[in-house]
Design a protein around this motif. Structure first.
Motif, PDB file in Angstrom:
ATOM      1  N   SER A  89     -15.762 -25.304  19.476  1.00  0.00           N
ATOM      2  CA  SER A  89     -14.894 -24.305  20.109  1.00  0.00           C
ATOM      3  C   SER A  89     -13.487 -24.330  19.506  1.00  0.00           C
ATOM      4  O   SER A  89     -12.717 -23.391  19.677  1.00  0.00           O
ATOM      5  CB  SER A  89     -14.821 -24.529  21.619  1.00  0.00           C
ATOM      6  OG  SER A  89     -14.246 -25.798  21.892  1.00  0.00           O
ATOM      7  N   GLN A  94     -14.816 -25.449  13.650  1.00  0.00           N
ATOM      8  CA  GLN A  94     -15.801 -24.459  13.236  1.00  0.00           C
ATOM      9  C   GLN A  94     -15.647 -24.147  11.751  1.00  0.00           C
ATOM     10  O   GLN A  94     -16.635 -23.999  11.042  1.00  0.00           O
ATOM     11  CB  GLN A  94     -15.662 -23.179  14.073  1.00  0.00           C
ATOM     12  CG  GLN A  94     -16.756 -22.172  13.809  1.00  0.00           C
ATOM     13  CD  GLN A  94     -18.146 -22.708  14.124  1.00  0.00           C
ATOM     14  OE1 GLN A  94     -18.393 -23.188  15.207  1.00  0.00           O
ATOM     15  NE2 GLN A  94     -19.053 -22.620  13.168  1.00  0.00           N
ATOM     16  N   THR A 123     -21.787 -20.742  29.818  1.00  0.00           N
ATOM     17  CA  THR A 123     -20.783 -19.754  29.456  1.00  0.00           C
ATOM     18  C   THR A 123     -20.135 -19.299  30.750  1.00  0.00           C
ATOM     19  O   THR A 123     -20.816 -18.840  31.663  1.00  0.00           O
ATOM     20  CB  THR A 123     -21.434 -18.570  28.722  1.00  0.00           C
ATOM     21  OG1 THR A 123     -22.087 -19.066  27.552  1.00  0.00           O
ATOM     22  CG2 THR A 123     -20.405 -17.536  28.322  1.00  0.00           C
ATOM     23  N   ASN A 166     -22.430 -20.322  20.955  1.00  0.00           N
ATOM     24  CA  ASN A 166     -21.121 -20.819  21.360  1.00  0.00           C
ATOM     25  C   ASN A 166     -20.893 -20.432  22.823  1.00  0.00           C
ATOM     26  O   ASN A 166     -20.885 -19.243  23.153  1.00  0.00           O
ATOM     27  CB  ASN A 166     -20.039 -20.209  20.468  1.00  0.00           C
ATOM     28  CG  ASN A 166     -18.670 -20.757  20.751  1.00  0.00           C
ATOM     29  OD1 ASN A 166     -18.395 -21.299  21.821  1.00  0.00           O
ATOM     30  ND2 ASN A 166     -17.791 -20.619  19.782  1.00  0.00           N
ATOM     31  N   GLU A 168     -18.371 -20.134  24.490  1.00  0.00           N
ATOM     32  CA  GLU A 168     -17.148 -19.365  24.720  1.00  0.00           C
ATOM     33  C   GLU A 168     -17.285 -17.907  24.305  1.00  0.00           C
ATOM     34  O   GLU A 168     -16.350 -17.131  24.472  1.00  0.00           O
ATOM     35  CB  GLU A 168     -15.980 -20.007  23.980  1.00  0.00           C
ATOM     36  CG  GLU A 168     -15.642 -21.376  24.534  1.00  0.00           C
ATOM     37  CD  GLU A 168     -14.379 -21.942  23.913  1.00  0.00           C
ATOM     38  OE1 GLU A 168     -13.705 -21.234  23.143  1.00  0.00           O
ATOM     39  OE2 GLU A 168     -14.078 -23.094  24.223  1.00  0.00           O
ATOM     40  N   HIS A 169     -18.435 -17.531  23.764  1.00  0.00           N
ATOM     41  CA  HIS A 169     -18.637 -16.161  23.287  1.00  0.00           C
ATOM     42  C   HIS A 169     -19.869 -15.528  23.914  1.00  0.00           C
ATOM     43  O   HIS A 169     -20.834 -16.206  24.218  1.00  0.00           O
ATOM     44  CB  HIS A 169     -18.820 -16.134  21.762  1.00  0.00           C
ATOM     45  CG  HIS A 169     -17.627 -16.591  20.999  1.00  0.00           C
ATOM     46  ND1 HIS A 169     -17.732 -17.236  19.809  1.00  0.00           N
ATOM     47  CD2 HIS A 169     -16.307 -16.498  21.250  1.00  0.00           C
ATOM     48  CE1 HIS A 169     -16.516 -17.520  19.358  1.00  0.00           C
ATOM     49  NE2 HIS A 169     -15.641 -17.085  20.220  1.00  0.00           N
ATOM     50  N   VAL A 182     -14.842 -12.940  23.713  1.00  0.00           N
ATOM     51  CA  VAL A 182     -14.502 -14.266  24.199  1.00  0.00           C
ATOM     52  C   VAL A 182     -14.608 -14.244  25.719  1.00  0.00           C
ATOM     53  O   VAL A 182     -14.007 -13.399  26.387  1.00  0.00           O
ATOM     54  CB  VAL A 182     -13.098 -14.660  23.748  1.00  0.00           C
ATOM     55  CG1 VAL A 182     -12.716 -16.047  24.253  1.00  0.00           C
ATOM     56  CG2 VAL A 182     -12.992 -14.615  22.221  1.00  0.00           C
TER      57      VAL A 182
END
Length: 189
Positions: A89, A94, A123, A166, A168-169, A182
């Motif tokens: 993150s 990344q 998430t 991910n 966060e996405h 996001v």
């Protein structure tokens, strides 16, 4: 020669991850297909503590992986890859993951050791509400969509979202274009 002596000689009496010379110990990398000496590395107490207790991880400490990820030692490569995955993150982590190369056998070893915790990371939206695939969300902020030439306005509803690797996405369709959003700029409807 003992494993510990072999590791001290190989590492130059330094942590093989962050190069610290203090409080060193032998760390056996889990899920290793190799012999004991090949599956261990010499690490400091700071690195070991953060590997053993990921909730107390200091992301800035792991910037040292920028150097150690290029090690020729497979055990070092595996731990670097796993730590960068845990920190994915962070934009810098990344970026390092994107340029890191592992041989097929080493990558299989690294992936075998990924904890099931990664699968349980949820998430969450801006309010901490868990998002699921198929949910409907609302944007809480105007977002510039790079490459598409428009701004997704606050209050826009995004239906039938998809989750990504991910946490966060999410992916969703805005103005007929499928984009990555996001999750901290979203609110579950």
């Amino acid at each position: 020669m003992s494993i510990e002596n072999t590791l001290y000689e190989r590492s130059g009496s330094r942590c093989e991850l962050c190069s610290s010379g203090k409080d060193l110990s032998v760390y056996a990398v889990p899920e290793s297909p190799d012999s004991p000496a090949e599956s261990c590395l010499l690490i400091c107490d700071t690195c070991l503590g953060q590997i053993d207790q990921p909730d107390k991880m200091n992301a800035n400490h792991w910037r040292c992986l920028n150097d150690s990820m290029w090690s020729q030692v497979p055990a070092v490569q595996v731990v670097a890859w796993r730590m960068l995955n845990q920190l994915s993150s962070e934009p810098w982590a990344q970026d390092l993951l994107d340029v890191m190369y592992l041989d097929d056998e080493v990558k299989a070893w690294a992936e075998a050791g990924l904890s099931d915790e990664e699968d349980t990371v949820s998430t969450l939206d801006s309010n901490g509400t868990r998002l699921e695939a198929g949910d409907t969300v609302t944007l809480i902020k105007d977002l510039d969509v790079k490459g598409a030439g428009f701004t997704a306005k606050r209050g826009t509803t995004v239906k039938n979202i998809s989750l990504t690797n991910n946490p966060e996405h999410i992916e969703g369709r805005v103005n007929g274009v499928r984009i990555v959003l996001v999750s901290k700029f979203l609110k579950k409807a």
